[in-house]
Scaffold this active site. Structure first.
Site, PDB file in Angstrom:
ATOM      1  N   THR A 119       0.785  -0.949   0.249  1.00  0.00           N
ATOM      2  CA  THR A 119      -0.069   0.047   0.255  1.00  0.00           C
ATOM      3  C   THR A 119       0.945   1.258  -0.142  1.00  0.00           C
ATOM      4  O   THR A 119       1.958   1.132   0.473  1.00  0.00           O
ATOM      5  CB  THR A 119      -1.001  -0.340   1.303  1.00  0.00           C
ATOM      6  OG1 THR A 119      -1.617   1.584   1.045  1.00  0.00           O
ATOM      7  CG2 THR A 119      -0.059  -0.264   2.887  1.00  0.00           C
ATOM      8  N   TYR A 142      -1.852   1.064  10.058  1.00  0.00           N
ATOM      9  CA  TYR A 142      -2.621   0.410   8.502  1.00  0.00           C
ATOM     10  C   TYR A 142      -1.316   0.043   7.606  1.00  0.00           C
ATOM     11  O   TYR A 142      -0.801  -0.973   7.322  1.00  0.00           O
ATOM     12  CB  TYR A 142      -3.189   0.474   8.101  1.00  0.00           C
ATOM     13  CG  TYR A 142      -3.419   0.341   6.512  1.00  0.00           C
ATOM     14  CD1 TYR A 142      -3.323  -1.359   6.054  1.00  0.00           C
ATOM     15  CD2 TYR A 142      -3.371   1.224   5.609  1.00  0.00           C
ATOM     16  CE1 TYR A 142      -3.926  -2.203   5.356  1.00  0.00           C
ATOM     17  CE2 TYR A 142      -3.461   0.265   4.086  1.00  0.00           C
ATOM     18  CZ  TYR A 142      -3.757  -1.535   3.652  1.00  0.00           C
ATOM     19  OH  TYR A 142      -3.568  -2.111   2.665  1.00  0.00           O
TER      20      TYR A 142
HETATM   21  C1  UD1 Z   1      -7.075   4.101   0.568  1.00  0.00           C
HETATM   22  C2  UD1 Z   1      -7.066   2.702   1.351  1.00  0.00           C
HETATM   23  C3  UD1 Z   1      -5.680   2.251   1.848  1.00  0.00           C
HETATM   24  C4  UD1 Z   1      -4.742   2.304   1.272  1.00  0.00           C
HETATM   25  C5  UD1 Z   1      -4.441   4.057   0.539  1.00  0.00           C
HETATM   26  C6  UD1 Z   1      -3.224   4.784  -0.656  1.00  0.00           C
HETATM   27  C7  UD1 Z   1      -8.852   1.161   1.741  1.00  0.00           C
HETATM   28  C8  UD1 Z   1     -10.654   1.368   3.150  1.00  0.00           C
HETATM   29  N1  UD1 Z   1      -8.360   2.097   1.748  1.00  0.00           N
HETATM   30  O1  UD1 Z   1      -6.847   4.869   1.696  1.00  0.00           O
HETATM   31  O2  UD1 Z   1      -5.614   1.021   2.210  1.00  0.00           O
HETATM   32  O3  UD1 Z   1      -3.830   2.768   1.870  1.00  0.00           O
HETATM   33  O4  UD1 Z   1      -6.043   4.213  -0.083  1.00  0.00           O
HETATM   34  O5  UD1 Z   1      -3.587   6.230  -0.076  1.00  0.00           O
HETATM   35  O6  UD1 Z   1      -8.756   0.255   0.785  1.00  0.00           O
HETATM   36  N2  UD1 Z   1     -12.439  11.480   2.433  1.00  0.00           N
HETATM   37  C9  UD1 Z   1     -13.616  11.824   2.688  1.00  0.00           C
HETATM   38  N3  UD1 Z   1     -14.798  11.475   2.862  1.00  0.00           N
HETATM   39  C10 UD1 Z   1     -15.423  10.109   3.064  1.00  0.00           C
HETATM   40  C11 UD1 Z   1     -14.554   9.297   2.512  1.00  0.00           C
HETATM   41  C12 UD1 Z   1     -12.794   9.787   1.944  1.00  0.00           C
HETATM   42  O7  UD1 Z   1     -13.353  13.027   2.791  1.00  0.00           O
HETATM   43  O8  UD1 Z   1     -16.458   9.538   3.307  1.00  0.00           O
HETATM   44  C13 UD1 Z   1     -11.333  11.670   2.335  1.00  0.00           C
HETATM   45  C14 UD1 Z   1     -10.320  11.198   3.333  1.00  0.00           C
HETATM   46  O9  UD1 Z   1      -9.998  11.827   4.505  1.00  0.00           O
HETATM   47  C15 UD1 Z   1      -8.869  10.828   1.224  1.00  0.00           C
HETATM   48  C16 UD1 Z   1      -9.627  10.666   0.406  1.00  0.00           C
HETATM   49  O10 UD1 Z   1     -11.196  11.408   1.195  1.00  0.00           O
HETATM   50  O11 UD1 Z   1      -8.256  12.160   1.979  1.00  0.00           O
HETATM   51  C17 UD1 Z   1      -9.240   9.126   0.347  1.00  0.00           C
HETATM   52  O12 UD1 Z   1      -9.550   8.429   1.588  1.00  0.00           O
HETATM   53  P1  UD1 Z   1     -10.328   6.666   1.472  1.00  0.00           P
HETATM   54  O13 UD1 Z   1     -10.786   6.445   0.089  1.00  0.00           O
HETATM   55  O14 UD1 Z   1     -11.111   7.277   2.783  1.00  0.00           O
HETATM   56  O15 UD1 Z   1      -8.459   6.152   1.589  1.00  0.00           O
HETATM   57  P2  UD1 Z   1      -7.935   6.583   1.962  1.00  0.00           P
HETATM   58  O16 UD1 Z   1      -7.639   6.174   3.442  1.00  0.00           O
HETATM   59  O17 UD1 Z   1      -6.647   7.066   1.051  1.00  0.00           O
END
Ligand code: UD1
Length: 329
Positions: A119, A142
């Protein structure tokens, strides 16, 4: 003599199931080992599914020996960053300890090829786009749990005949464009999935976690890679290892990023309607920006992205979400 089957751990999960589908389409025989904690039996198409734990030595050893398996693709893991912050030992147990157990079984059984799901979280908060040689400094359990697995693999490869490819995934998104499988994870946390759920009304609102990051629009930036492109990279890795390629760690991303707001805009374009968005504080363990430097994977594996298109990614996720919603009635 026909090739032995491949063992794919976590093959019922989101990424694993897309890889299994491409492997099966390429004529491979596949055995999936999955405890179905977050995966789904119906996501395993064209492969044998064994329900069980990666850390179950007796089971894994039996599968490896019975089928003469020489190649393992290891996806099974817990993957949610905030969950890892809240429950670190679960992550070290599930991801690191289980991988150690699997590797020991592989060593005893003489497995030669290993493809590992790592990752971008191993980089922590990189200075700029993260290359494979950038410092690894995870900021959440993680990422640490996966980095420790990378180290075990590195050391085992140095000490034995095993060769491996570790792929450091950036933000995997989208679903099979034919709509056969997708991301069905309950209580999803991934932005694109959550946005698709909001678009179909499964979720009353979509939170933006943090609007004060040092980025152009204040929201977090990630390198979103289409799951089908990522799956193809695993087939390239397999070909590479079978062709005698040396052990290597490779980023899997597109090399450019989108902010949370840009992803929401793309999902709104796909849905043709505004999403119910609310702004919330930052989420624990989130780096501001995570973008790949990804020349090496092209050079080493010959991998070329085909689906580098945020609108396409969002449209495929939305199509899958609509299908799930229709099934629920
Ligand atoms: C994901 C992966 C992680 C990997 C990483 C690499 C999963 C569950 N997570 O995590 O394993 O190491 O990519 O970059 O597979 N966000 C919002 N609102 C939401 C959800 C997310 O604002 O409801 C934002 C988060 O703060 C972040 C971005 O969107 O800035 C991406 O978040 P998310 O899709 O959860 O992925 P990662 O945490 O980056």
């Amino acid at each position: 003599m026909s090739k032995p089957p491949l063992l794919v751990t976590g093959g019922a999960g989101y990424i694993g199931s897309h890889v299994v589908l491409q492997l099966v389409e390429a004529g491979e025989r596949v055995i999936v080992l999955d405890n179905l904690s977050t995966g789904f039996a119906e996501a395993v198409l064209g492969a044998e599914l064994v329900a069980g734990e990666v850390g179950d030595r007796a089971l894994v050893s039996r599968l490896l020996a019975e089928h003469g398996i020489d190649t393992v693709l290891h996806f099974a893991a817990r993957t949610i960053v905030p969950e890892s912050v809240a429950d670190p030992l679960r992550y070290y147990g599930n991801n690191t300890c289980a991988t150690r157990s699997l590797l020991e079984c592989c060593q005893v059984a003489g497995v030669r090829h290993f493809v590992f799901s790592s990752t971008a979280a191993v980089y922590g908060i990189p200075d700029g786009p993260a290359g494979e040689d950038s410092p690894t400094a995870p900021i959440n359990p993680y990422g640490a749990s996966k980095l420790m697995s990378e180290w075990m693999l590195r050391d085992l490869s140095a000490a034995s005949e095993l060769r491996h490819v570790a792929l450091r995934y950036f933000n995997v998104a989208g679903c099979d464009r034919q709509g056969r499988i997708g991301q069905s994870t309950a209580k999803a946390t991934l932005l694109v999935k959550v946005a698709a759920e909001a678009a179909v009304g499964v979720r009353p609102q979509l939170a933006i976690y943090g609007t004060d990051y040092p980025t152009a629009d204040g929201t977090g930036v990630r390198d979103y890679i289409h799951v089908e492109d990522l799956a193809a990279a695993h087939l390239d890795a397999l070909r590479y290892l079978r062709g005698g390629g040396a052990s290597v760690t490779l980023n899997a991303g597109y090399g450019h990023g989108y902010s949370v707001r840009e992803v929401i805009d793309a999902m709104q374009r796909a849905a043709g309607a505004p999403l119910p968005v609310v702004e919330q504080p930052r989420r624990a363990g989130d780096p501001p920006v995570l973008i790949a430097r990804c020349e090496r994977i092209g050079r080493v594996l010959g991998w070329q992205p085909q689906l580098d298109d945020l609108d396409l990614i969002c449209a495929s996720s939305l199509a899958w979400e609509r299908r799930l919603a229709a099934q629920r009635g």
